[in-house]
Design a protein around this motif. Structure first.
Motif, short mmCIF file in Angstrom:
data_model
loop_
_atom_site.label_atom_id
_atom_site.label_comp_id
_atom_site.label_asym_id
_atom_site.label_seq_id
_atom_site.Cartn_x
_atom_site.Cartn_y
_atom_site.Cartn_z
N LEU B 62 0.74 -1.22 0.07
CA LEU B 62 -0.09 -0.08 -0.25
C LEU B 62 0.79 1.54 -0.15
O LEU B 62 0.58 2.22 -0.84
CB LEU B 62 -0.98 -0.01 0.88
CG LEU B 62 -2.17 -0.40 1.03
CD1 LEU B 62 -2.84 -0.85 2.31
CD2 LEU B 62 -3.10 0.63 0.29
N VAL B 63 1.87 1.36 0.76
CA VAL B 63 2.79 2.09 1.19
C VAL B 63 3.71 2.31 -0.88
O VAL B 63 3.78 3.92 -0.62
CB VAL B 63 3.53 2.71 2.10
CG1 VAL B 63 4.49 3.59 2.46
CG2 VAL B 63 3.06 2.31 3.70
N SER B 64 4.36 1.78 -0.39
CA SER B 64 5.36 1.46 -2.39
C SER B 64 4.47 2.14 -3.15
O SER B 64 4.83 3.08 -3.61
CB SER B 64 5.48 0.19 -2.31
OG SER B 64 6.78 0.29 -2.88
N VAL B 65 3.08 1.02 -3.47
CA VAL B 65 2.14 1.87 -4.32
C VAL B 65 1.72 3.48 -4.71
O VAL B 65 1.90 3.93 -5.76
CB VAL B 65 1.37 1.23 -4.68
CG1 VAL B 65 0.01 0.83 -6.20
CG2 VAL B 65 1.91 -0.84 -5.38
N SER B 66 1.45 3.50 -3.44
CA SER B 66 1.00 5.10 -2.99
C SER B 66 2.19 6.14 -3.07
O SER B 66 1.99 7.01 -4.23
CB SER B 66 0.09 5.15 -2.16
OG SER B 66 -0.20 4.19 -1.33
N LEU B 67 3.06 5.76 -2.63
CA LEU B 67 4.28 6.84 -3.22
C LEU B 67 4.93 7.05 -4.76
O LEU B 67 5.41 7.42 -4.69
CB LEU B 67 5.40 6.20 -2.25
CG LEU B 67 5.31 6.80 -0.61
CD1 LEU B 67 6.87 6.25 0.56
CD2 LEU B 67 5.20 8.07 -0.29
N ALA B 68 4.78 5.05 -5.01
CA ALA B 68 5.16 5.78 -6.51
C ALA B 68 3.98 5.77 -7.66
O ALA B 68 5.26 6.46 -8.15
CB ALA B 68 5.17 3.49 -7.12
N LEU B 69 3.47 5.69 -6.54
CA LEU B 69 2.22 6.87 -7.96
C LEU B 69 2.18 8.52 -7.93
O LEU B 69 2.27 8.98 -8.61
CB LEU B 69 0.82 6.50 -7.41
CG LEU B 69 -0.81 6.85 -8.88
CD1 LEU B 69 -0.30 5.65 -9.43
CD2 LEU B 69 -1.82 6.25 -7.89
N LEU B 70 2.35 8.48 -6.44
CA LEU B 70 2.80 10.37 -5.70
C LEU B 70 3.94 10.87 -6.72
O LEU B 70 3.51 11.71 -7.57
CB LEU B 70 2.84 10.42 -5.05
CG LEU B 70 2.96 11.74 -4.14
CD1 LEU B 70 2.14 13.08 -3.89
CD2 LEU B 70 3.31 11.83 -2.86
N LEU B 71 5.02 9.48 -6.47
CA LEU B 71 5.87 9.99 -7.72
C LEU B 71 6.46 10.68 -8.77
O LEU B 71 6.95 11.27 -9.53
CB LEU B 71 7.46 9.40 -6.84
CG LEU B 71 8.14 9.52 -5.78
CD1 LEU B 71 8.58 11.26 -6.42
CD2 LEU B 71 7.27 10.10 -4.56
N SER B 72 5.94 9.43 -9.66
CA SER B 72 5.49 9.17 -10.53
C SER B 72 4.38 10.02 -11.46
O SER B 72 4.70 11.06 -12.86
CB SER B 72 5.07 8.05 -11.65
OG SER B 72 3.73 7.00 -10.52
N PHE B 73 3.76 10.74 -10.40
CA PHE B 73 2.71 11.86 -11.00
C PHE B 73 3.73 13.19 -11.23
O PHE B 73 3.50 13.79 -12.37
CB PHE B 73 1.46 11.76 -9.92
CG PHE B 73 0.02 11.57 -11.24
CD1 PHE B 73 0.33 9.88 -11.16
CD2 PHE B 73 -0.43 11.89 -11.79
CE1 PHE B 73 -1.06 9.99 -11.41
CE2 PHE B 73 -1.43 11.67 -12.42
CZ PHE B 73 -2.26 10.31 -11.81
N CYS B 74 4.33 13.24 -9.65
CA CYS B 74 5.34 14.76 -9.97
C CYS B 74 6.45 14.77 -11.40
O CYS B 74 6.32 15.80 -11.60
CB CYS B 74 6.49 14.24 -8.67
SG CYS B 74 4.90 14.36 -7.09
N LEU B 75 6.60 13.67 -11.70
CA LEU B 75 7.55 13.42 -13.00
C LEU B 75 6.79 13.52 -13.70
O LEU B 75 7.46 14.79 -14.94
CB LEU B 75 8.91 12.75 -13.04
CG LEU B 75 10.23 12.20 -11.86
CD1 LEU B 75 10.61 10.97 -12.13
CD2 LEU B 75 9.85 13.59 -11.60
#
Lengths: 264, 531
Positions: B62-75
């Motif tokens: 949950l944490v890993s995918v949420s963070l990954a989603l946030l970071l990939s959106f940021c980029l």
């Protein structure tokens, strides 16, 4: 028995792929130096015929005779035929010249003259100035010319074309049509040309074979197909469609004439 | 007519997969017996470790995918600069073993951790919190790369159409972005869950008394390497990976080939960009913290009591055979890189460039390794090859690593082959150019970039793996990554940090070298122009 000037005879050809019969009871011949178009909608079995003729596909039944010799089981490279694909199938990592030269260099008998022959072929298709370019730097029409030069270089007496102009724009197609006919005249090659475009088939062919659903409906000269369509399918698919094109064009021809007059 | 000589190659490759994947796996499953089941079910620790594994993996995912989603959106959806640099830093954790992430956290947030002291915390993060944090560090880069890739291929047209129709941003997100991401998200969630649930590096380093399934398996192995209970653990660990594999397969069957009409160009947005900068910088710092900690601890006398500079840990690591183990690792990684790439290349050639049932069967065999966690693969090799001449040699390590990391490079080249004109071999057949010549003169030159990527992937992963080789290496064939385990057991933090640092440095050098090589090859690549 085939006539003396008959190049290819196809007898009782049958192709079954999986559970589906693609072709059945296909019989036709091609004359030496003839331009034969195989005309039909997508999925009617045109390309399957071509793949059997060149030897890329084993027929389930029937024979392919060329110059009186049964070549049904011969390897593709031993049939004296060449093929030009719609998608050009050029070797992207090689220059235009190397594309044409590559197969020649692998042939012991022609290795010494490979460069000379390749340049001559490129000259024949008007691409000698592009010899050192990679195919990706050429336009679609130019790439198709490279594919034709590569095929011509091995001096086949029959060239098969698998919808070679489908991916090209109208202007390029018109130019390439004339060039192809001129090349045929110059090299005396028999050409079998697949298309789903009625206009293209009628503009280029000595004879047209109309197909649908794995069946041949009619093989005849363009004039005879127009005058005497063999059945309703030929009338609808060929004659009617051509008539529609002519009608729409004739409407615009009056507009053009009026436009010219007003300009004057 | 066409006599397909590639059939001989297909037979050879099939035999390779049968011996190296299918038979060892069957042996593991065949080793399961009712008595072991009964025995395990009666142990409360068994159900506890299953519960722990599920809890830790679910939270980490949950944490890993949420963070990954946030970071990939940021980029992907901002106009921030240095995107490539952020991407490189965020994926740096992929170059070190999972156990190093656990160790990094221990150094930062353990009972005597750097941050624990600085922040004045009373206790460390051993147990569930530590496992979740370590697993997030370990799995985040994979999730981030997968999602960044998906977002970079999204088409702008639906958003433009939605804007014209007056649909607000939130509805665009729920109506366009989420449906677009849904299938990929399922894949990412399953991949991350499988990675975490089968990993024993992080739980070993920072799990404390919170025992997970892989750790139980390892303890069982130390007691009896031929126990039927091992196979039960192995079979349980196979389940999520097999589920992920089947879902991925079904997803690919259903997916239609799409293409990008228009790449998304983010509009101007100063506040948004500032927020994205902040998120990226914070995440980069978090990612870099354990790495900086490795570097510091490798040269500190005795953290936290004596912080003076020393080379003792380096000398101790070498004294304990670190130099020999490093050479072992380099040899194995180089061999895995070359052999793995060659096999994956030939395999993909057979499956992508020839047709028929045999090709499809070989394709399925090639991607099967995706469904086998490294730990289970290592276990299956231990059971299957035990007593054979291969057992205890570097060769078995080469094979196990080749299979363990096979699927990704295989799919890389499989996709590359599928993009190349399918009629080349047909043209070759009519021009009397044989298939091997087309392969040598046309296909290999056109896929050089992918070949370099494959070599790099095999090398880097082989260099840092622990799970697949931990059961198979002996004192002569020991890999450097396994030293972290030994140092962990002896509480030699400085040495463990130094080993992690060596692995990171070697992998960075290799990655950079292959990157330069790929760039050089790209220079010669023809530029595509419109028809």
């Amino acid at each position: 028995m085939e006539n003396q000037n008959t190049k290819i005879v196809v007898n009782d050809l049958k192709v079954v792929l999986g559970r589906k019969t693609i072709l059945e009871n296909i019989n036709f011949d091609v004359k030496d130096g003839e331009f034969l178009s195989i005309l039909g909608p997508s999925g009617c079995g045109k390309t399957t015929i071509l793949r059997v003729l060149i030897g890329l596909l084993n027929p389930t039944g029937g024979t392919v005779i060329k110059d009186g010799v049964d070549i049904t089981k011969a390897a593709p490279s031993k049939r004296g035929m060449g093929i030009v694909f719609q998608n050009y199938a050029l070797f992207e990592n090689m220059t235009v010249l190397k594309n044409v030269e590559y197969a020649l260099r692998l042939d012991k008998n022609r290795k010494a003259q490979s460069r000379e022959i390749a340049m001559e072929m490129l000259k024949a298709v008007g691409l000698e100035a592009h010899a050192k370019k990679k195919p990706s730097r050429l336009s679609g029409g130019q790439q198709q010319r490279v594919a034709i030069a590569r095929t011509l270089a091995l001096n086949p007496d029959v060239i098969l074309f698998d919808e070679p102009m489908s991916a090209l724009d109208v202007d390029t197609r018109m130019i390439l049509r004339d060039e192809l006919k001129a090349l045929q005249k110059r090299f005396g090659t028999t050409m079998i040309y697949i298309t789903h475009d009625q206009e293209e088939a009628f503009a280029m062919s000595d004879r047209i074979m109309v197909m649908d659903n794995g069946v041949i409906h009619q093989i005849d000269t363009p004039e005879n197909i127009i005058k005497n369509p063999a059945n309703d399918y030929v009338r609808r698919f060929v004659v009617h469609n051509l008539q529609l094109k002519i009608d729409s064009l004739s409407r615009f021809s009056t507009v053009c004439v009026k436009g010219d007059e007003s300009a004057q | 007519m066409i006599r397909d000589k590639s059939n001989y190659l297909k037979i050879l490759l099939s035999v390779f997969f049968i011996v190296c994947v299918i038979l060892p796996l069957i042996q593991v499953l065949a080793n399961i017996d009712a008595a072991s089941w009964q025995e395990l079910l009666q142990q409360p620790k068994f159900s506890e470790s299953i519960r722990n594994s599920l809890t830790a993996s679910t939270l980490s995912t949950l944490v890993s995918v949420s963070l990954a989603l946030l970071l990939s959106f940021c980029l992907a959806r901002s106009n921030i600069r240095l995107k490539n640099m952020f991407k490189i830093v965020l994926t740096l954790p992929m170059l070190i073993p999972s156990i190093s992430h656990g160790w990094g956290l221990k150094m930062l947030l353990g009972n005597n951790g750097i941050l624990t002291k600085w922040l004045g915390l009373t206790e460390g993060i051993y147990g569930l919190t530590g496992i979740v944090m370590g697993s997030v560090m370990y799995s985040f880069p994979i999730a981030f790369l997968m999602l960044s890739d998906v977002l970079s291929y999204e088409d702008a047209s639906p958003y433009e159409a939605a804007s014209v129709l007056g649909i607000n941003k939130f509805r665009q997100f729920t109506g366009i972005t989420l449906p677009y991401l849904s299938k990929s998200l399922i894949s990412v969630v399953f991949s991350v869950f499988t990675m975490v649930v089968t990993d024993y590096g992080v739980p070993t380093a920072i799990g404390g008394t919170y025992t997970t399934l892989p750790v139980s398996l390892l303890k069982e192995f130390e007691l009896n390497s031929q126990s039927g209970k091992l196979s039960i653990y192995g079979a349980i660990l196979l389940l999520p990976a097999v589920a992920a594999f089947v879902i991925d397969l079904l997803k690919k069957e259903q997916s239609r080939s799409g293409f990008v009409n228009k790449a998304i160009k983010p509009r101007k947005g100063v506040v948004r960009d500032l927020l994205c900068y902040a998120v990226c910088i914070v995440m980069c710092v978090v990612v870099l913290f354990p790495i900086v900690a490795f570097a510091m601890l490798s040269v500190m006398q005795n953290y936290p009591y004596d912080l003076s500079f020393t080379t003792d840990h380096i000398i101790k690591t070498i004294d304990q055979g670190g130099d020999v183990f490093l050479i072992n690792s380099l040899i194995v990684s180089a061999l895995v890189s070359v052999i793995g790439t060659a096999i994956a290349y030939l395999c993909a050639y057979c499956t992508a460039r020839t047709t028929g049932l045999f090709s499809r069967a070989l394709h399925l065999m090639s991607i099967t390794s995706m469904a086998i966690p490294g730990l289970v693969l290592g276990l299956s090799y231990t059971i299957f090859f035990s007593g054979s001449a291969l057992y205890g040699t570097l060769a078995i390590l080469v094979f196990v690593n080749t299979i363990h990391f096979f699927a990704s490079p295989y799919l890389m080249i499989y996709n590359s082959f599928n993009i190349i004109n399918k009629s080349l071999e047909d043209v070759g057949a009519t021009l009397n150019i044989s298939r091997p010549r087309i392969l040598r003169d046309v296909l290999i030159p056109q896929t050089r970039g992918t070949l370099v990527e494959m070599l790099s992937y095999f090398f880097v992963n082989s260099m840092m793996t622990i799970s697949a080789v931990s059961f198979l290496a002996n004192i002569d064939t020991r890999q450097i990554a396994l030293m972290i385990n030994t140092f962990e057991a002896n509480s030699l933090m400085g040495c463990a940090a130094f080993v992690s640092l060596i692995i990171l440095v070697v992998n960075l050098i290799v990655k950079t070298t292959f990157y330069i090589l790929k760039k050089a090859l790209k220079k010669n690549k023809p530029v595509k122009t419109a028809a």
